[in-house]
Each structure stands twice: as structure tokens, then as C-alpha cells.
Scaffold this motif. Sequence first.
Motif, mmCIF file in Angstrom:
data_model
loop_
_atom_site.group_PDB
_atom_site.id
_atom_site.type_symbol
_atom_site.label_atom_id
_atom_site.label_comp_id
_atom_site.label_asym_id
_atom_site.label_seq_id
_atom_site.Cartn_x
_atom_site.Cartn_y
_atom_site.Cartn_z
ATOM 1 N N ALA A 152 40.096 130.709 17.983
ATOM 2 C CA ALA A 152 40.644 132.003 18.781
ATOM 3 C C ALA A 152 40.084 133.747 18.781
ATOM 4 O O ALA A 152 40.305 133.643 19.525
ATOM 5 N N TYR A 153 39.378 133.707 17.579
ATOM 6 C CA TYR A 153 38.171 134.683 17.699
ATOM 7 C C TYR A 153 37.411 134.975 19.206
ATOM 8 O O TYR A 153 37.692 136.105 20.155
ATOM 9 N N CYS A 154 37.018 134.273 19.060
ATOM 10 C CA CYS A 154 35.876 133.899 20.238
ATOM 11 C C CYS A 154 36.789 133.339 21.804
ATOM 12 O O CYS A 154 36.123 134.988 22.694
ATOM 13 N N ALA A 155 37.966 133.352 22.223
ATOM 14 C CA ALA A 155 38.301 133.232 23.190
ATOM 15 C C ALA A 155 39.321 134.484 23.810
ATOM 16 O O ALA A 155 38.930 134.989 24.333
ATOM 17 N N ALA A 156 39.622 135.637 22.544
ATOM 18 C CA ALA A 156 40.099 136.926 22.519
ATOM 19 C C ALA A 156 39.350 137.714 23.211
ATOM 20 O O ALA A 156 39.409 138.197 23.861
ATOM 21 N N LYS A 157 37.860 137.536 22.562
ATOM 22 C CA LYS A 157 36.592 138.603 22.591
ATOM 23 C C LYS A 157 35.766 137.993 24.490
ATOM 24 O O LYS A 157 35.865 139.065 24.788
ATOM 25 N N ALA A 158 35.539 136.471 24.029
ATOM 26 C CA ALA A 158 35.369 136.112 25.821
ATOM 27 C C ALA A 158 36.411 136.450 27.057
ATOM 28 O O ALA A 158 36.049 137.343 28.248
ATOM 29 N N SER A 159 37.950 137.148 26.266
ATOM 30 C CA SER A 159 38.508 137.502 27.266
ATOM 31 C C SER A 159 38.797 139.039 27.925
ATOM 32 O O SER A 159 38.624 139.069 29.515
ATOM 33 N N VAL A 160 38.233 139.552 26.177
ATOM 34 C CA VAL A 160 38.346 141.559 26.833
ATOM 35 C C VAL A 160 36.915 141.272 27.499
ATOM 36 O O VAL A 160 36.899 142.690 28.316
ATOM 37 N N HIS A 161 36.015 140.718 27.422
ATOM 38 C CA HIS A 161 34.784 141.194 28.283
ATOM 39 C C HIS A 161 34.798 140.873 29.248
ATOM 40 O O HIS A 161 34.216 141.453 29.884
ATOM 41 N N MET A 162 35.337 139.732 29.883
ATOM 42 C CA MET A 162 36.145 139.995 31.642
ATOM 43 C C MET A 162 36.309 140.672 32.027
ATOM 44 O O MET A 162 36.299 140.928 32.633
ATOM 45 N N TRP A 163 37.627 140.813 30.983
ATOM 46 C CA TRP A 163 38.414 142.059 31.282
ATOM 47 C C TRP A 163 37.554 143.401 32.435
ATOM 48 O O TRP A 163 37.716 144.082 32.752
ATOM 49 N N ALA A 164 36.937 144.028 31.152
ATOM 50 C CA ALA A 164 35.905 144.935 30.975
ATOM 51 C C ALA A 164 35.465 144.877 32.094
ATOM 52 O O ALA A 164 35.163 145.532 32.598
ATOM 53 N N ASP A 165 34.741 143.680 32.595
ATOM 54 C CA ASP A 165 33.537 143.840 33.452
ATOM 55 C C ASP A 165 34.351 143.584 34.959
ATOM 56 O O ASP A 165 34.168 144.787 36.018
#
Length: 264
Positions: A152-165
Amino acid sequence: MTPRLLITGASSGIGRALAIAYAKDGASLYLLGRDEARLAATAEACRAAGASEVETRVADVRDREAMARIVETAHATRPIDILVANAGIATGLSPGQILETPEAVRATLAINVAGVFNTVEPAIPSMASRKKGQIAIVGSMAGVRSLPYSPAYCAAKASVHMWADCLRGQLAPHGVKVSLIVPGFVKTPMSARTKSWQPSAISDARAAEIIKRGLERRRPVIAFPPYMYYALRFFSFLPPSLVDGVMRRFHVIVPESPERGEGM
């Protein structure tokens, strides 16, 4: 003029260290956190370090309406130059556990994903209208390549990485800079709960120095240590079964978050 910053998760860890680092330059600080006593201690440390002004608000980033009011109020007092969406929690699996507790998973997504959206979205119209401002979103190496012990932590951080991009490209024509912060192991109360090998771990004060320097240089991605970031990016090109097999060899215990979330 000294910068004005709004920082979430400012009561401990990277958020606290970053607030103190900017306080040494006389910055104006608007600090958010959920623990009133620790937040007050951070504010006092910032005043002692030289901050020109420090305001605090006890806030839960999951509350979209409250966060909108807080960010808009902070901006109305004096425009926010740098907004740092830092608040987050960690959760994961212990050896032998195959499924994360659903309520802990949803709390992680609510704080680490929706909480970032709730913090950043209210600041965008004001920054874009001024054609000035900087948004910093704190991700993680766990958002670069998945780790089997913390889904879940990985999924959450991957999500905000993409959003930031996405935000970086969208807001650039409007004069708003977006920086994605990708820390490796930083010695914080949150990381202390994880039992694992933590290569190149650094203090939160040192992490704050690196982040501050990266923000001053308007870097789109502030990743440290660089070798870990590029290694994980390289791993994403290798056969998944190979990398998964290597990852499973590490003995890691990530305690389950005590936070609980509903729905989703």
C-alpha cells in the motif's frame, strides 16, 4: 524578501527538520501537523532558529474542506512561496503475513494520496494567478520500484510520483514550479519502526539540507542518494521475476499503521 512556506507533517521527521532549516534563513512559516504538543515544539525550535514568523494549525490532511480553508487562509495573509506536501504514514507486512489489513491500507491511501491532493489543490489557483510559487511533493524510493513488503505504501507513493510529474508539465506555463522529493532512508520516528537494512541512511537534518538546496535550484526531482534512485529505476527494466526474487531475500519488518480508514 524571505520566503513563506506552508509545510504539512511539520511536527516531526523531515517536515520538522525542513522547517528549522528554513527558519535559519528567517523564513515565514505556516506549519501543519496533527500532534499539537509536537507541533508547538517545532514552532518554538523554528523561532529560536531565527524564523521571521511562525504560525501553526492542527490539521488532518484527510479533511479536504478543512485543508482548503487552511491553505486559502494562509495564502490570504501572505502569498505562499513554497508549499511542501510532506505528511504521510507507513504501513507494511511482517514475515509470514500475506495480506495487509484493509483498513490500514485505506488509511495509508487517504493520508498519503488524498492528503497530498487536499494540500496541493487549494494552492494552485492562487499560485497560477500570480504566476509564481513552488510546490514540493514528498515521495519515496518506494514509489520508484515496488517492494513486496509494503504494497500500500508503494502504491501510494507511486501515485503521488505520477501526479507530481503531471502537475509539473501542466503548471510550468503558469509560472508554478513543481518538485518531487524522493528520499532514501532518513532517520525519522517513522523509519525507526521499520526493521531492515537501511543503506546510506542519513539524519533528517541532512535530508532537509539536500531538499532545501534542491528547491532553491528549482530541481524537478530531488532524489537522494542518487545511486539508489537510479538503481531502482534500472531495476524496473529488468525481468520482474528476477527483481522480485532478489527483493524477497531481504528480511524486512514494516509494522502495520495504527491508522484506520473506511470506504474505498
